[in-house]
Write an enzyme that holds these catalytic residues in place. Sequence first.
Site, PDB file in Angstrom:
ATOM      1  N   GLY A  46       0.834  -1.197   0.000  1.00 28.97           N
ATOM      2  CA  GLY A  46       0.000   0.000   0.000  1.00 28.97           C
ATOM      3  C   GLY A  46       0.867   1.245   0.000  1.00 28.97           C
ATOM      4  O   GLY A  46       2.006   1.218   0.471  1.00 28.97           O
ATOM      5  N   GLN A  51       3.198   9.864   1.153  1.00 27.32           N
ATOM      6  CA  GLN A  51       4.516   9.244   1.297  1.00 27.32           C
ATOM      7  C   GLN A  51       5.471   9.614   0.164  1.00 27.32           C
ATOM      8  O   GLN A  51       6.683   9.439   0.302  1.00 27.32           O
ATOM      9  CB  GLN A  51       4.383   7.714   1.350  1.00 27.32           C
ATOM     10  CG  GLN A  51       3.702   7.243   2.625  1.00 27.32           C
ATOM     11  CD  GLN A  51       3.517   5.739   2.590  1.00 27.32           C
ATOM     12  OE1 GLN A  51       2.533   5.247   2.071  1.00 27.32           O
ATOM     13  NE2 GLN A  51       4.480   5.007   3.131  1.00 27.32           N
ATOM     14  N   CYS A  92       5.814  -0.309   7.275  1.00 28.53           N
ATOM     15  CA  CYS A  92       5.501   0.845   6.428  1.00 28.53           C
ATOM     16  C   CYS A  92       6.732   1.173   5.600  1.00 28.53           C
ATOM     17  O   CYS A  92       7.850   1.166   6.118  1.00 28.53           O
ATOM     18  CB  CYS A  92       5.136   2.037   7.329  1.00 28.53           C
ATOM     19  SG  CYS A  92       4.751   3.527   6.404  1.00 28.53           S
ATOM     20  N   LEU A  93       6.523   1.472   4.315  1.00 21.40           N
ATOM     21  CA  LEU A  93       7.649   1.822   3.448  1.00 21.40           C
ATOM     22  C   LEU A  93       8.361   3.079   3.943  1.00 21.40           C
ATOM     23  O   LEU A  93       9.531   3.285   3.638  1.00 21.40           O
ATOM     24  CB  LEU A  93       7.158   2.025   2.010  1.00 21.40           C
ATOM     25  CG  LEU A  93       6.604   0.766   1.332  1.00 21.40           C
ATOM     26  CD1 LEU A  93       6.041   1.115  -0.047  1.00 21.40           C
ATOM     27  CD2 LEU A  93       7.668  -0.317   1.224  1.00 21.40           C
ATOM     28  N   HIS A 134      -4.447   1.977   7.650  1.00 21.68           N
ATOM     29  CA  HIS A 134      -3.064   2.453   7.705  1.00 21.68           C
ATOM     30  C   HIS A 134      -2.831   3.569   6.674  1.00 21.68           C
ATOM     31  O   HIS A 134      -2.241   4.604   6.990  1.00 21.68           O
ATOM     32  CB  HIS A 134      -2.145   1.247   7.454  1.00 21.68           C
ATOM     33  CG  HIS A 134      -0.684   1.538   7.375  1.00 21.68           C
ATOM     34  ND1 HIS A 134       0.234   0.993   8.261  1.00 21.68           N
ATOM     35  CD2 HIS A 134       0.042   2.306   6.506  1.00 21.68           C
ATOM     36  CE1 HIS A 134       1.446   1.430   7.933  1.00 21.68           C
ATOM     37  NE2 HIS A 134       1.360   2.220   6.874  1.00 21.68           N
ATOM     38  N   GLU A 135      -3.328   3.352   5.446  1.00 27.37           N
ATOM     39  CA  GLU A 135      -3.097   4.342   4.384  1.00 27.37           C
ATOM     40  C   GLU A 135      -3.918   5.616   4.606  1.00 27.37           C
ATOM     41  O   GLU A 135      -3.441   6.721   4.326  1.00 27.37           O
ATOM     42  CB  GLU A 135      -3.395   3.751   3.000  1.00 27.37           C
ATOM     43  CG  GLU A 135      -2.592   2.510   2.620  1.00 27.37           C
ATOM     44  CD  GLU A 135      -1.095   2.634   2.805  1.00 27.37           C
ATOM     45  OE1 GLU A 135      -0.563   3.756   2.753  1.00 27.37           O
ATOM     46  OE2 GLU A 135      -0.449   1.595   3.046  1.00 27.37           O
ATOM     47  N   HIS A 138      -2.186   7.813   6.887  1.00 26.24           N
ATOM     48  CA  HIS A 138      -1.142   8.612   6.218  1.00 26.24           C
ATOM     49  C   HIS A 138      -1.722   9.914   5.667  1.00 26.24           C
ATOM     50  O   HIS A 138      -1.110  10.973   5.789  1.00 26.24           O
ATOM     51  CB  HIS A 138      -0.532   7.847   5.037  1.00 26.24           C
ATOM     52  CG  HIS A 138       0.595   6.923   5.402  1.00 26.24           C
ATOM     53  ND1 HIS A 138       1.743   7.343   6.041  1.00 26.24           N
ATOM     54  CD2 HIS A 138       0.768   5.599   5.197  1.00 26.24           C
ATOM     55  CE1 HIS A 138       2.569   6.321   6.199  1.00 26.24           C
ATOM     56  NE2 HIS A 138       1.991   5.230   5.709  1.00 26.24           N
TER      57      HIS A 138
HETATM   58 NI    NI Z   1       2.667   3.256   5.637  1.00 24.97          NI
END
Ligand code: NI
Length: 168
Positions: A46, A51, A92-93, A134-135, A138
């Site tokens: 995701g 991000q 998370c990236l 989660h997204e 963000h």
């Molecule tokens: Ni993330």
Amino acid sequence: MTIKTILRYPDPRLHQVAAPVAEVNDVIRELVRDMAETMYAAPGIGLAATQIDVHQRVVVIDVSESRDQLQVFINPEIVLSEGEPTVHEEGCLSVPGIFDTVERPARVRVRALNLDGQGFECDAEGLLAVCLQHEIDHLNGKVFVQHLSRLKQSRIRSKLLKQERDAA
Ligand code: NI
């Protein structure tokens, strides 16, 4: 399509609240293509526009094993949360190498726009429900580590800052 640089925690730009997309046009469709390419290359399941330092409410997700089931959510909104709170290990990236458990509602209904600007609803559970929450966090300027204790947050912050210094 371009692979974009993913912001890393504790970059303050990760805490900016994203603005709603006013019109789903070619600029947004190109953003989605770049986000998908960046997510698949990472690799991740995701990615929120936040991000890659684009502060518009766009999320891409692919939780399939085959990595060919891209889901796009523009202006996603959680309209219903239900079920026993469920604990899931998240990563998370933007927080590379860190995994920890977060408790969230088990099921959510999300309302969003698709790439044609049409509204749809998605009932999600399991990994997709975790990923959507989660997204969407963000987009609201919240990174998953902010669900952890302050002590853990400060340890993670120091660890990532040290990694950045060592890499420089
Ligand atoms: Ni993330």
